[in-house]
Design an enzyme around this catalytic site. Structure first.
Site, PDB file in Angstrom:
ATOM      1  N   HIS A 292     -44.553  53.424  -3.635  1.00  0.00           N
ATOM      2  CA  HIS A 292     -43.921  53.578  -4.960  1.00  0.00           C
ATOM      3  C   HIS A 292     -44.845  53.038  -6.037  1.00  0.00           C
ATOM      4  CE1 HIS A 292     -42.442  49.371  -5.543  1.00  0.00           C
ATOM      5  NE2 HIS A 292     -42.214  49.371  -4.251  1.00  0.00           N
ATOM      6  N   ASP A 304     -46.849  45.040  -4.570  1.00  0.00           N
ATOM      7  CA  ASP A 304     -45.583  45.781  -4.554  1.00  0.00           C
ATOM      8  C   ASP A 304     -45.548  46.766  -5.698  1.00  0.00           C
ATOM      9  OD1 ASP A 304     -43.036  46.600  -4.038  1.00  0.00           O
ATOM     10  OD2 ASP A 304     -42.066  44.782  -4.737  1.00  0.00           O
ATOM     11  N   GLU A 338     -38.762  53.040  -7.529  1.00  0.00           N
ATOM     12  CA  GLU A 338     -38.148  52.469  -6.329  1.00  0.00           C
ATOM     13  C   GLU A 338     -37.369  51.219  -6.691  1.00  0.00           C
ATOM     14  OE1 GLU A 338     -37.716  49.730  -2.913  1.00  0.00           O
ATOM     15  OE2 GLU A 338     -38.924  49.399  -4.677  1.00  0.00           O
ATOM     16  N   GLU A 339     -37.978  50.375  -7.531  1.00  0.00           N
ATOM     17  CA  GLU A 339     -37.464  49.005  -7.709  1.00  0.00           C
ATOM     18  C   GLU A 339     -36.050  48.937  -8.268  1.00  0.00           C
ATOM     19  OE1 GLU A 339     -38.685  46.585  -6.385  1.00  0.00           O
ATOM     20  OE2 GLU A 339     -40.867  46.729  -6.281  1.00  0.00           O
ATOM     21  N   ASP A 366     -44.908  49.384   2.150  1.00  0.00           N
ATOM     22  CA  ASP A 366     -44.430  48.657   0.971  1.00  0.00           C
ATOM     23  C   ASP A 366     -44.230  47.189   1.329  1.00  0.00           C
ATOM     24  OD1 ASP A 366     -43.433  48.070  -1.524  1.00  0.00           O
ATOM     25  OD2 ASP A 366     -41.476  48.963  -1.187  1.00  0.00           O
ATOM     26  N   HIS A 438     -42.490  40.159  -6.411  1.00  0.00           N
ATOM     27  CA  HIS A 438     -41.685  40.159  -7.642  1.00  0.00           C
ATOM     28  C   HIS A 438     -41.956  38.955  -8.540  1.00  0.00           C
ATOM     29  CE1 HIS A 438     -38.382  42.960  -5.726  1.00  0.00           C
ATOM     30  NE2 HIS A 438     -39.608  43.477  -5.662  1.00  0.00           N
TER      31      HIS A 438
HETATM   32 ZN   LIG Z   1     -41.786  47.611  -3.196  1.00  0.00          ZN
END
Ligand SMILES: [Zn+2]
Length: 482
Positions: A292, A304, A338-339, A366, A438
């Site tokens: 993603h 990510d 995606e997130e 991922d 994140h």
């Molecule tokens: Zn991810």
């Protein structure tokens, strides 16, 4: 501690690695394992792909091209939250660069949600006034102007909140839940705001979902339900959650002031990016590989999932550069959103439903690429035997020797589940990945160029063999000893 390999150092380190891998892949098969009664090895079918595997490994491992491209993406565009201009600029760049790589590329429009963080601040009012590092959770509502001021109620679980529900009204509930695994602890991020609001809390704070880092808050999506009025939700560092718990145990609960400008704007246009290296004999059959392209709005989304996207992209580029064109089509998909929505994954399903039966294998990574690298696979037992054979013969020499019980990713899941398609992913050591996940610290420095190169080699060899083998992976019967 993550050793950071400067690209200049890699130049000297990569070549011996490539040579070592090439000679190891090129060697005759290891005896004993899987030996049949007739004397031929169970992996005989995969031996024929050794020359191509060597040539792919040589391409992938000889320089730091994949790391450099990831650095270019993340340095130029930074974080790529859905709805942001940065994400769309990054998609434009990828489209142009894929075309320059000689791949046929097109975009497939998808509407995505647009959440904006705004200004945010968390302070302890008493005792000892101070600001605390924090990150609002994705999708959170903001506070009223002037913020919310209330006493903290620290609880260590949903059960503890139930027991103390009478005390929660009008307070800021703080979930101080120690990190066990992502799948387990993330439940507090996902439904903590709902549970706290139900108990009458005015806001929810969460001990960040991840191992204790360097007083680093981790963002991520939260959710609400229609039956409970939404309250603002934010993550604080593990260290500060512990501190708030200690203050409460001493009979001195903290008084907090939270102010958040978070808000939701109307959906906006984005796109999945699809690029292909068309198959030479059965172009209608597809091995799809992707990641993603969106990220959270902190850090630069290198782990990510910038790295998953660049590794997938490099798979096509390296196979093509090695002068190989497999029987089936290799399709790269850079999924949007995606997130905080998974709209890219569902968009791909909606647009390609007619091709459900044409996908032979779907690959998505991922989970970072920290050693030891392993693969995960979900599919039929006979397909698994094929993947294990490829791993034993062609991948073990480059340090990937295990196929885990499940593989896949959030973006490919809607399509793969609808079509019963085998899924594969690459994963690495999870504690390091979830330390950066994140956070503002999700940057390219965390990644060793050699690990990325090895991930490219691994997935390129698997993709090539599955796209080239005469029968479809899902139809493959193990021509083995049993
Ligand atoms: Zn991810």
């Amino acid at each position: 501690v993550t050793p950071v390999i400067h690209p200049r150092l890699l130049r000297s380190a990569a070549l011996p690695l490539a040579l070592l891998a090439m000679s190891a892949i090129g060697a005759s098969p290891a005896p004993a394992t899987g030996q049949s009664r007739t004397g031929s090895t169970r992996e005989a079918w995969v031996d024929v792909y050794r020359p191509e595997a060597v040539s792919i490994a040589e391409r992938a491992l000889r320089d730091s091209a994949a790391w450099q491209r990831l650095a270019e993406l993340t340095d130029t565009f930074g974080p790529r939250l859905s709805g942001s201009r940065n994400l769309e600029l990054a998609i434009d760049w990828a489209e142009a660069t894929l075309a320059r790589d000689g791949l046929s590329v097109h975009r497939e429009p998808v509407m995505v949600p647009r959440w904006v963080r705004g200004e945010e601040r968390l302070e302890i009012v008493s005792p000892g006034p101070r600001a605390l590092p924090m990150l609002g959770l994705g999708g959170s509502v903001g506070t009223p102007d002037g913020g919310i001021e209330a006493e903290a109620l620290v609880v260590e679980s949903f059960d503890a909140l139930e027991r103390r529900a009478a005390e929660a009204r009008g307070r800021i509930v703080v979930f101080d839940v120690p990190y066990t695994s992502y799948g387990e602890t993330v439940q507090y991020r996902i439904s903590g705001a709902i549970r706290a609001a139900r108990a009458g809390a005015v806001a929810m704070l969460l001990r960040s979902v991840g191992p204790v880092g360097m007083r680093t808050p981790h963002t991520g999506a939260t959710s609400y339900v229609e039956t409970v009025a939404p309250i603002p939700a934010a993550a604080i560092a593990a260290e500060d959650a512990s501190m708030l718990a200690r203050l409460q145990r001493r009979g001195m609960p903290a008084r907090l002031r939270l102010s958040m400008g978070a808000h939701q704007l109307p959906d906006t246009a984005s796109a999945n990016l699809v690029a292909e290296w068309r198959g030479r004999e059965r172009p209608e059959e597809i091995v799809a590989i992707g990641g993603h392209f969106d990220s959270w709005d902190v850090g630069t989304g290198a782990l990510d999932d910038g790295v998953g996207c660049i590794v997938a992209w490099e798979v096509l580029r390296v196979i093509k550069a090695a002068g190989l064109r497999p029987r089936r089509t290799l399709r790269l998909v850079l999924f949007t959103n995606e997130e905080n929505g998974l709209r890219g994954g569902y968009g791909y399903l909606a647009r390609h439903r007619a091709e459900l039966g044409a996908h032979v294998l779907m690959i998505e990574s991922d989970l970072g690429v920290f050693p030891p690298l392993t693969m995960g696979f979900s599919g039929s037992p006979t397909a698994r035997i094929r993947i294990e054979d490829i791993t034993r013969v062609l991948l073990a020499p480059i340090g990937v020797d295990r196929v885990g019980g499940a593989g896949g990713g959030a973006d490919i899941a809607p399509f793969a589940e609808a079509g019963g398609i085998p899924t594969l992913s690459i994963a690495g050591e999870m504690t390091r990945y979830f330390t950066y996940h994140h956070t503002a610290a999700d940057t390219v420095e965390r990644l060793d160029p050699r690990d990325i190169a090895r991930a490219v080699a691994t997935l390129a060899i698997v993709s090539y063999v599955v796209a080239e083998m005469p029968e479809r992976l899902s139809d493959a019967t193990a021509r083995s000893t049993r």
